[in-house]
Write a protein that holds these residues in place. Structure first.
Motif, PDB file in Angstrom:
ATOM      1  N   LEU A  83       1.285  -3.052  -3.333  1.00  0.00           N
ATOM      2  CA  LEU A  83       1.590  -4.468  -3.109  1.00  0.00           C
ATOM      3  C   LEU A  83       1.098  -5.293  -4.293  1.00  0.00           C
ATOM      4  O   LEU A  83      -0.032  -5.144  -4.746  1.00  0.00           O
ATOM      5  N   GLN A  84       1.977  -6.129  -4.803  1.00  0.00           N
ATOM      6  CA  GLN A  84       1.712  -6.896  -6.015  1.00  0.00           C
ATOM      7  C   GLN A  84       1.775  -8.387  -5.750  1.00  0.00           C
ATOM      8  O   GLN A  84       2.694  -8.872  -5.084  1.00  0.00           O
ATOM      9  N   ASN A  85       0.821  -9.091  -6.341  1.00  0.00           N
ATOM     10  CA  ASN A  85       0.727 -10.542  -6.234  1.00  0.00           C
ATOM     11  C   ASN A  85       1.667 -11.201  -7.259  1.00  0.00           C
ATOM     12  O   ASN A  85       1.487 -11.037  -8.461  1.00  0.00           O
ATOM     13  N   PHE A 139      11.433  -4.375  -5.521  1.00  0.00           N
ATOM     14  CA  PHE A 139      11.523  -4.494  -4.072  1.00  0.00           C
ATOM     15  C   PHE A 139      10.549  -5.599  -3.709  1.00  0.00           C
ATOM     16  O   PHE A 139       9.368  -5.550  -4.092  1.00  0.00           O
ATOM     17  N   LYS A 140      11.001  -6.598  -2.969  1.00  0.00           N
ATOM     18  CA  LYS A 140      10.098  -7.671  -2.535  1.00  0.00           C
ATOM     19  C   LYS A 140      10.004  -7.683  -1.012  1.00  0.00           C
ATOM     20  O   LYS A 140      10.947  -7.334  -0.324  1.00  0.00           O
ATOM     21  N   THR A 141       8.850  -8.067  -0.523  1.00  0.00           N
ATOM     22  CA  THR A 141       8.647  -8.154   0.921  1.00  0.00           C
ATOM     23  C   THR A 141       7.759  -9.365   1.205  1.00  0.00           C
ATOM     24  O   THR A 141       7.397 -10.090   0.274  1.00  0.00           O
ATOM     25  N   GLN A 142       7.474  -9.599   2.474  1.00  0.00           N
ATOM     26  CA  GLN A 142       6.727 -10.813   2.841  1.00  0.00           C
ATOM     27  C   GLN A 142       5.506 -10.512   3.680  1.00  0.00           C
ATOM     28  O   GLN A 142       5.575  -9.720   4.622  1.00  0.00           O
ATOM     29  N   LEU A 143       4.406 -11.163   3.356  1.00  0.00           N
ATOM     30  CA  LEU A 143       3.234 -11.124   4.227  1.00  0.00           C
ATOM     31  C   LEU A 143       3.554 -11.915   5.497  1.00  0.00           C
ATOM     32  O   LEU A 143       4.441 -12.772   5.500  1.00  0.00           O
ATOM     33  N   LYS A 144       2.794 -11.642   6.551  1.00  0.00           N
ATOM     34  CA  LYS A 144       3.056 -12.316   7.822  1.00  0.00           C
ATOM     35  C   LYS A 144       3.011 -13.834   7.682  1.00  0.00           C
ATOM     36  O   LYS A 144       3.794 -14.543   8.308  1.00  0.00           O
ATOM     37  N   GLU A 145       2.117 -14.316   6.819  1.00  0.00           N
ATOM     38  CA  GLU A 145       2.024 -15.769   6.670  1.00  0.00           C
ATOM     39  C   GLU A 145       3.148 -16.337   5.783  1.00  0.00           C
ATOM     40  O   GLU A 145       3.176 -17.537   5.527  1.00  0.00           O
ATOM     41  N   VAL A 187       5.557 -10.901  -1.678  1.00  0.00           N
ATOM     42  CA  VAL A 187       4.834  -9.966  -2.545  1.00  0.00           C
ATOM     43  C   VAL A 187       5.814  -8.893  -3.010  1.00  0.00           C
ATOM     44  O   VAL A 187       6.881  -8.718  -2.415  1.00  0.00           O
ATOM     45  N   LEU A 198       6.577  -4.775  -4.669  1.00  0.00           N
ATOM     46  CA  LEU A 198       6.102  -3.387  -4.686  1.00  0.00           C
ATOM     47  C   LEU A 198       6.073  -2.920  -6.143  1.00  0.00           C
ATOM     48  O   LEU A 198       7.093  -2.993  -6.840  1.00  0.00           O
TER      49      LEU A 198
END
Lengths: 415, 415
Positions: A74-76, A92-98, A102, A104
């Protein structure tokens, strides 16, 4: 290990839609499982090969004095915006619950440079190098090359940190030699060519290690005499002249990029603030190099280059086992006992042995052995036991030799 | 290894906002780097600890006869829809370039069961077990416990496959024993309790291994006499009576769940079609167990449980080095030479040694040694060299012993 205990099975046909030679052979032999295009799981036999490749890489990195780390997937995004690489379409991008986005990791310059700002302060802290062997992610559009081009793949990435370019140059040369040693050790040294490729703002060229193979996506021009190549992307008269090469002496090849090394200069250390105080107390950006090598791609390249029409062909250094012991005992308990005893003797001599103890015909056992590609087969049968001998078969050459059963362990150790 | 060559630095203060003891100590000692909440990178010293934990786990899994695999992080939603787990909110989800949604693995029953449909056909293929040690992802809402609860973390997941419940029960018992052995070997055996937790459709209880610690998120009721615990979630009179326990004999504790084992029965094999033909040729769903253990969480638990107000305290089995050699040479070349010679002797005796060769004061060297938590320090100084001795200090107890310099290697080997 007993063949009957391995939970994977060989199969005659590769899955439909799997077009690459490496994945077709590796799936048929039960080494890998296709999860989706460009995403493969490693089953026990495949993981043995991958781990052996990774350990060879690890040994050569340690020999350079590089220190192993394990960065995160996971990358900032904030770090990657600083270097203008957050918008690249490889992510590849994904989302934190909040809700925060972030990424990959597909490479890790930004992350390691940022982390090191906590640890590097003075010229006395330099030089050093750090590497990791880790799963990486790239959102590839085409993923039809088996484990040669994965959306998820194994990568060794080494980063080096220096006070100046001269120090970087010395280390860069040492990495070149380490890479040559790695490719030699994993069995594709002869086919792998140090290749000049496009550099960047900081250096004229980068270098790739290109394994010549029809399965490759790259085109390279190779001088066998000088043992170097030129990537088609920089194949111009100016470059030829620069390298002292003549067009006539070069041959064109398709090739698999199994490694690449790159002088980064201060591109990332300036963007992310990795500086050190020099001897006069003046702040300077750290000079960097980065060095990639893909163990899973190397495994695919070995399958492509050394595999033949009967199956995989592993070099000893990365083979899942050294010996494939084939018992053709049939109903003979004498042969079965002799095979069992030989299996134990091989194990006791530290020889990694796969013992085909199955109740199955010779045809099935032989074709499985050809497909799985263990370097040496030992065949034991009723006729051979009568002669107190076994047949030893070399997977690569196909040569068969009869050896007395009490000399087998010694023979294997010596060859 | 030379202290001066490690590229990480210790620090006096943990980063602001880092509230957990484990992460505060591990960051201060330079073992880990915080990438974002719940996402930590392992720096060289931290990776040494993590790898030692993972290797102990690997040895015990191999001793069970389990075969190691490496599944993928990217997950195909179609498999998880079959088991009704695609909609769970623990997922990180991302998209392939062509638009299809995929997930990042947080456990892997669906994937391994699906992959095995290619390899399991008959009762003769069973039983077997497979495990992996791999990075997993969970989209945690709260991530304030350092490496005890990661959004990205290391996990060992073992899956077992059986023809019937009886066979599963036998293996399940063996895994229980293997887990006890693991927690003992990594140094938290005394604090870790086999705990009854909620089961599922297939079995009354699952079992957790709960390491007692104020940092834990779980509450357990422990019977010291019977060496078992009950998770608060199933702490009822009926369960107490079932387990033959009296409320009065139990004590309440906070605890960290470092492992859990679970009988899955046929939940996943039915959902994903993993069946086998029994001896009568009839198709039956495979009976399964799953067994989790988080090496990174175990590392955090060790830091929480054994760490004290001066820093980390590593058991020998997982310590980054066995010996921390502290040279207080000052300007004495004689002391420096003696320290150097002792360092070489320790290395030659196979003792992993961190040699603090820095030009720094005793105070800094001692407090770094306390913070980093290597089990044994060897102190060498001018006064001691005059006596041909060193001081050997035990990190945990603080006990100091004077030992003749020519007996040190032997002393370390014996203790």
């Amino acid at each position: 290990m007993l063949f009957s205990e391995i939970f994977t099975k060989t199969r005659k046909e590769a899955p439909k839609g799997e077009v690459s030679k490496n994945a077709r052979l590796l799936i048929r032999a039960g080494f890998i499982h296709k999860e989706m295009a460009g995403v493969y799981a490693y089953l026990p036999l495949g993981l043995r090969v991958l781990s052996k490749i990774e350990n060879i890489v690890r040994e050569e990195m340690n020999a350079l004095g590089a220190q192993e780390v394990l960065l995160t997937a996971l990358q900032n995004p904030e770090l990657w915006k600083k270097s203008d690489r957050w918008e690249q379409d490889v992510w590849f991008k994904t989302q934190l619950k909040e809700g925060a986005e972030v990424g990959l990791g597909w490479t890790q310059e930004e992350q390691i440079v940022h982390a090191l700002t906590q640890h590097v302060g003075s010229y006395k802290d330099l030089p050093f190098s750090a590497y990791q062997i880790q799963t990486k992610f790239r959102n590839e559009e085409r993923a039809k090359s088996g484990i040669l081009r994965g959306r998820e793949f194994r990568m060794k990435d080494l980063y080096s940190f220096h006070t100046d370019e001269k120090d970087l140059d010395m280390f860069y040369k040492r990495v070149q030699e380490a890479y040559k040693k790695i490719f030699k050790r994993v069995g594709i040294g002869e086919q792998t060519v140090l290749t000049f490729a496009s550099g960047g703002a900081f250096s004229k060229y980068s270098h790739e290690f290109q394994a010549l193979s029809e399965a490759g996506e790259d085109t390279v021009y190779v001088s066998r005499e000088k043992e170097i190549g030129i990537n088609a992307e920089v194949y111009t008269d100016a470059v030829l002249s620069d390298l002292g090469l003549h067009k006539d002496s070069l041959t064109e090849h398709k090739a698999i990029e199994v490694g690449n090394i790159f002088k980064l200069g201060t591109r990332f250390s300036e963007a992310l603030g990795l500086s050190f105080k020099d001897e006069k107390g003046k702040s300077q950006p750290t000079v960097m190099g980065c060095y990639g090598l893909g163990p899973s791609r190397v495994m695919g390249a070995i399958a492509e280059i050394l595999g033949d029409d009967r199956g995989l062909v592993w070099p000893k250094s990365v083979a899942p086992f050294q010996v494939h012991l084939i018992s053709l005992a049939g109903k003979s308990t004498d042969v079965a006992n002799k095979a069992e005893a030989l299996y134990k003797e091989l194990i006791e001599n530290g020889i990694e042995t796969l013992y085909d103890d199955r109740v199955a015909g010779a045809g099935i056992k032989f074709s499985d052995a050809e497909l799985m590609g263990i370097p040496t087969s030992i065949i034991i049968s009723e006729a051979l036991v009568k002669k107190e001998a076994v047949e030893i078969k070399d997977r690569k050459s196909g040569e068969v030799k009869e050896v007395k059963i009490n000399k087998v362990a010694q023979y294997i150790t010596d060859h």
